[in-house]
Motif scaffolding. Structure first.
Motif, PDB file in Angstrom:
ATOM      1  N   ARG A  21     -17.243  28.298  37.664  1.00  0.00           N
ATOM      2  CA  ARG A  21     -16.883  26.919  37.356  1.00  0.00           C
ATOM      3  C   ARG A  21     -15.580  26.884  36.560  1.00  0.00           C
ATOM      4  O   ARG A  21     -15.372  27.683  35.674  1.00  0.00           O
ATOM      5  CB  ARG A  21     -17.992  26.262  36.545  1.00  0.00           C
ATOM      6  N   GLN A  34     -12.593  22.407  33.585  1.00  0.00           N
ATOM      7  CA  GLN A  34     -12.844  20.956  33.689  1.00  0.00           C
ATOM      8  C   GLN A  34     -14.311  20.698  34.000  1.00  0.00           C
ATOM      9  O   GLN A  34     -14.925  19.790  33.461  1.00  0.00           O
ATOM     10  CB  GLN A  34     -11.989  20.319  34.804  1.00  0.00           C
ATOM     11  N   VAL A  35     -14.845  21.531  34.910  1.00  0.00           N
ATOM     12  CA  VAL A  35     -16.242  21.328  35.304  1.00  0.00           C
ATOM     13  C   VAL A  35     -17.158  21.666  34.139  1.00  0.00           C
ATOM     14  O   VAL A  35     -18.138  20.967  33.883  1.00  0.00           O
ATOM     15  CB  VAL A  35     -16.568  22.182  36.536  1.00  0.00           C
ATOM     16  N   THR A  56     -16.481  21.221  31.099  1.00  0.00           N
ATOM     17  CA  THR A  56     -16.426  20.049  30.224  1.00  0.00           C
ATOM     18  C   THR A  56     -17.450  19.015  30.646  1.00  0.00           C
ATOM     19  O   THR A  56     -18.106  18.394  29.821  1.00  0.00           O
ATOM     20  CB  THR A  56     -15.019  19.405  30.274  1.00  0.00           C
ATOM     21  N   ARG A  57     -17.589  18.832  31.975  1.00  0.00           N
ATOM     22  CA  ARG A  57     -18.566  17.857  32.472  1.00  0.00           C
ATOM     23  C   ARG A  57     -19.967  18.226  32.019  1.00  0.00           C
ATOM     24  O   ARG A  57     -20.730  17.376  31.561  1.00  0.00           O
ATOM     25  CB  ARG A  57     -18.549  17.848  34.008  1.00  0.00           C
ATOM     26  N   PHE A  58     -20.310  19.517  32.152  1.00  0.00           N
ATOM     27  CA  PHE A  58     -21.639  19.954  31.745  1.00  0.00           C
ATOM     28  C   PHE A  58     -21.837  19.756  30.242  1.00  0.00           C
ATOM     29  O   PHE A  58     -22.888  19.324  29.799  1.00  0.00           O
ATOM     30  CB  PHE A  58     -21.857  21.428  32.129  1.00  0.00           C
ATOM     31  N   LEU A  68     -20.294  17.593  28.312  1.00  0.00           N
ATOM     32  CA  LEU A  68     -20.404  16.158  28.065  1.00  0.00           C
ATOM     33  C   LEU A  68     -21.824  15.691  28.311  1.00  0.00           C
ATOM     34  O   LEU A  68     -22.416  14.956  27.527  1.00  0.00           O
ATOM     35  CB  LEU A  68     -19.463  15.384  29.000  1.00  0.00           C
ATOM     36  N   TYR A  69     -22.384  16.159  29.426  1.00  0.00           N
ATOM     37  CA  TYR A  69     -23.739  15.748  29.799  1.00  0.00           C
ATOM     38  C   TYR A  69     -24.733  16.181  28.731  1.00  0.00           C
ATOM     39  O   TYR A  69     -25.579  15.413  28.291  1.00  0.00           O
ATOM     40  CB  TYR A  69     -24.103  16.364  31.144  1.00  0.00           C
ATOM     41  N   GLN A  70     -24.575  17.436  28.282  1.00  0.00           N
ATOM     42  CA  GLN A  70     -25.524  17.965  27.304  1.00  0.00           C
ATOM     43  C   GLN A  70     -25.368  17.274  25.950  1.00  0.00           C
ATOM     44  O   GLN A  70     -26.354  16.979  25.280  1.00  0.00           O
ATOM     45  CB  GLN A  70     -25.330  19.479  27.186  1.00  0.00           C
ATOM     46  N   ALA A  71     -24.129  16.986  25.572  1.00  0.00           N
ATOM     47  CA  ALA A  71     -23.891  16.296  24.309  1.00  0.00           C
ATOM     48  C   ALA A  71     -24.468  14.884  24.375  1.00  0.00           C
ATOM     49  O   ALA A  71     -25.087  14.408  23.431  1.00  0.00           O
ATOM     50  CB  ALA A  71     -22.397  16.242  24.010  1.00  0.00           C
ATOM     51  N   ALA A  72     -24.286  14.229  25.534  1.00  0.00           N
ATOM     52  CA  ALA A  72     -24.785  12.866  25.676  1.00  0.00           C
ATOM     53  C   ALA A  72     -26.309  12.837  25.593  1.00  0.00           C
ATOM     54  O   ALA A  72     -26.892  11.892  25.061  1.00  0.00           O
ATOM     55  CB  ALA A  72     -24.320  12.275  27.001  1.00  0.00           C
ATOM     56  N   ALA A  87     -20.700   9.009  24.612  1.00  0.00           N
ATOM     57  CA  ALA A  87     -19.491   9.276  25.375  1.00  0.00           C
ATOM     58  C   ALA A  87     -18.811   7.944  25.663  1.00  0.00           C
ATOM     59  O   ALA A  87     -19.460   6.999  26.098  1.00  0.00           O
ATOM     60  CB  ALA A  87     -19.851   9.975  26.679  1.00  0.00           C
TER      61      ALA A  87
END
Lengths: 375, 336
Positions: free
Chosen positions: A341, A344-345, A347-349, A351-355, A361
């Motif tokens: 990965r 950038q990808v 970061t997506r993961f 972001l999801y986990q932090a959210a 977010a």
């Protein structure tokens, strides 16, 4: 951690199965000489394919079935000899979570009644009001709401029903919980919720778990020690990390290689396993696995292998004549954890986990998104 | 939008566009505006959890749904150059089991227990082709050998209950493939099987597909199976395709929060053992589907804009996604 809470010695369960009126009954050796120790506070997993006897073993361990031979000790006391009130007090300490949350809850009882029922038996000192309070507390403990007590099982989804089953098992205040495939009937996302719930409860209430499953990746996640069963016998047993990263029995190796991993572009070589699991009444001389094993030699067809011991403190046990030859072949088998990965990808993961953990977010450019909507 | 335009040199052998279905009496659609293409020799995997409408899609495409119970509200199917309405799929009896075949999830309930398995396989030949039963039997025996059943002559006369689960699934595959179908729809063909048998069946499907160049639609919830078999993936949630694209982009560069959640909740066999990430809540049922984006009730990024239906956008080489915030790393940041 090293205190033994449950011990089985030479456990056997043979069933007589009569296939037709005239032929003599055949003997199904569902569990055939199993010895194991479960330590307080750990999660012990039993893995195997269907028909290997893992569910029978679980039922033997809590004396839902009586063994043909052998003994089970819970906290040093023989379980098999117990009956009557003695057995009831065992039931208070050892509870069971069943596989199918759809058939294991009585559809005519409210959730409050279902969860309260073990309390009626094991905590007769509680008044009805106290019991109601305790039920509420149990439901909240497993992530449901207290007012769900007045509903019926059909009003809940599969994951919620499994939570009810867990609350019911927790009601009597057990020390040991045996789960027979507790998550395999659930969807992936819900399965993860239940796995997390079980590990939280274990830490909170200092429980011991025995988990039975056929899904190896879930087992790796949940358990501290693993026993691999094949045709009623334990072929390999040891710490989970050790068994998964350095399997020694050819059956374990084949089983691990057959699990498809959710990763693209990383092909792991499949260790072929010839044929299918023989029927339970088949009698195979020597090593039970010899007719499907690619390392099988004459000695395997003649004498059953003894458990040989590996690892620190001899915790890793393997029943194979040639475990050395087999384990050398697996070195190339472990997947490289190469990450394909991009940042950038990742970061997506993240972001999801932090959210999920409650962080908020926000759009980087709030206007940009609105404009996009307008066009 | 096609799920697999990256191999547009080939012509899709099976295309579905704008398929919408509703169960009689329901207030909203169980499957909404599905479109995808299947190419010869390729495998499209439809992934999703139970209740996302993947099985009903398969049955709808095969024309196996009773029209009085499930209304096909829109949609066209293009198959081998002919176009027909999805609502008329149930009339295409000449295609079923011949050019268009299906493997079901539970082989015990989909085989007839009172007929010999050989007869059930040969029936597929005699139904669609003129010719004697003797020829059909010959073909059935050859097919049984091809799917790896030892001693086909003996097994031909056995009944389903005499076979193990893996063997039964092989019989189902033999029955589906005996007429050389152009498209195979497989609805969770390995879910009921043990891992070692699952590995054998997956190998078998791959091998047969390589030889016949049939297009395959594989329906599954197991992301491990997807990674092994798929060339293209369509992720379904709440009756819609929320993300689709080539298998490598879906696994290595997912866009939709649902796909990301699904991938993070998968336990791994290798690597660091950490707490599993989950998708909060459960799949809503058709009656209580949220307005706008159907994932909004479980999405950690949900905001007011999600009350409107997100457009399907192409983000990268045949990779498309239906989310207001995709790609997340460029549109969102954590507030301080």
């Amino acid at each position: 951690m090293n205190e033994v809470i449950l011990e089985a010695r030479g456990l056997k369960k043979h069933f007589k199965v009569k296939s037709s009126f005239l032929s003599p009954p055949s003997l199904v050796k569902a569990v055939d000489g199993v010895s194991l120790e479960v330590h307080r506070g750990e999660t012990f997993a039993i893995v195997g394919e269907s028909g290997c006897g893992k569910s029978t073993l679980a039922r033997l361990l809590m004396h839902l079935l009586s063994p043909t031979e052998g003994k089970v000790f819970f906290e040093g006391v023989d379980v098999v000899q117990r009956s009557g009130e003695d057995l009831t007090s065992l039931r208070k300490d050892v509870q069971f979570v069943f596989q199918d949350p759809f058939s294991s809850l009585n559809p005519r009882m409210t959730v409050g009644k279902l969860v309260g029922e073990p309390l009626e038996v094991h905590r007769q000192d509680l008044s009805a009001a106290e019991r109601g309070e305790k039920v509420k507390q149990l439901l909240e403990q497993v992530g449901l709401q207290g007012d769900h007590a007045n509903r019926y099982p059909h009003e809940f989804s599969g994951g919620q029903r499994q939570r009810i089953g867990i609350a019911r098992a927790l009601a009597s205040g057990p020390k040991l919980i045996i789960g027979d495939e507790p998550v395999s009937a659930l969807d992936v996302s819900v399965q993860a919720q239940i796995v997390n719930l079980l590990s939280d409860l274990r830490d909170e209430l200092s429980l011991t778990f025995i988990v039975i499953a056929h899904d190896l990746s879930i087992i790796r996640h949940m358990s501290d020690r693993v026993a691999v069963m094949y045709l009623g016998q334990i072929v390999e047993m040891g710490p989970a990390e050790e068994v998964f990263s350095n399997p020694r029995h050819p059956y374990t190796i084949a089983l691990l290689s057959a699990v498809p991993e959710p990763k693209v572009g990383q092909q792991k070589p499949l260790v072929p396993l010839m044929g299918e699991t023989p029927g339970p009444s088949a009698s195979i001389p020597g090593c039970q696995f010899n007719n499907r094993c690619r390392f099988a030699r004459d000695i395997c067809r003649q004498s059953p292998p003894k458990h040989s011991v590996f690892g620190e403190q001899g915790q890793h046990k393997v029943a194979c004549h040639f475990e050395q030859g087999a384990s050398n072949q697996t070195k190339h088998n472990s997947l490289s954890g190469a990450n394909t990965r991009s940042p950038q990808v990742e970061t997506r993961f993240q972001l999801y986990q932090a959210a999920l953990h409650g962080k908020k977010a926000v759009p980087k450019h709030p206007n940009a998104i609105e404009q996009e909507e307008l066009t | 939008m096609s799920a697999a335009t990256h191999c547009n040199k080939d012509i899709p052998i099976f295309s579905v566009s704008d398929l919408t279905m509703r169960i009689a009496g329901d207030a909203s659609d169980i499957v909404e505006r599905l479109s995808f293409d299947v190419f010869p020799g390729k495998t499209l995997c439809i992934v999703g959890e139970s209740g996302c409408g993947k099985s009903i899609t398969a049955l709808g495409l095969m024309g196996l749904l009773p029209p009085q119970e499930v209304a096909v509200r829109s949609g066209t199917i293009r198959f081998e150059g002919k176009e027909y309405l999805a609502a008329e799929a149930h009339q295409a009896r000449h295609l079923r089991g011949d050019r268009l075949a299906m493997i079901f999830q539970e082989p015990m309930t989909s085989l007839n227990p009172s007929y010999k398995i050989g007869v059930q396989i040969a029936e597929a030949v005699t139904c669609h082709h003129s010719g004697s039963y003797v020829d059909a039997k010959k073909q059935a025996l050859a097919m049984l050998a091809k799917v790896g059943i030892p001693g086909p002559e003996l097994r031909y006369d056995e009944y389903p209950h005499q076979l193990s689960g893996g063997m039964r699934q092989r019989v189902m595959i033999a029955m589906a493939l005996i007429n050389n179908p152009a498209v195979l729809i497989a609805d969770e063909p390995t879910t009921a099987l043990d891992v070692t048998i699952q590995a054998q069946i997956i190998e078998l499907i791959c091998e047969l597909q390589k030889n016949t160049q049939m297009g395959t639609i594989m329906i599954t919830h197991d992301l491990g199976v997807v990674a092994k078999l798929a060339t293209d993936v369509a992720v379904m949630y709440g009756g819609q395709i929320v993300e689709s694209g080539p298998v490598a982009s879906i696994f290595n560069a997912p866009q939709h929060p649902y796909t990301i959640g699904l991938l993070s909740s998968m336990p791994n066999l290798s690597g660091y053992k950490e707490r599993l990430f989950t998708i909060p809540g459960t799949v809503p049922n058709v009656q209580s589907m949220p307005k706008g984006c159907r994932f909004s009730s479980r999405c950690p990024f949900c905001s007011s804009v999600c009350k409107t239906q997100p457009e399907v956008r192409v983000v990268d080489d045949a990779h498309s996604v239906a989310c207001h915030f995709a790609p997340l790393d460029q549109t969102l940041e954590l507030s301080a």
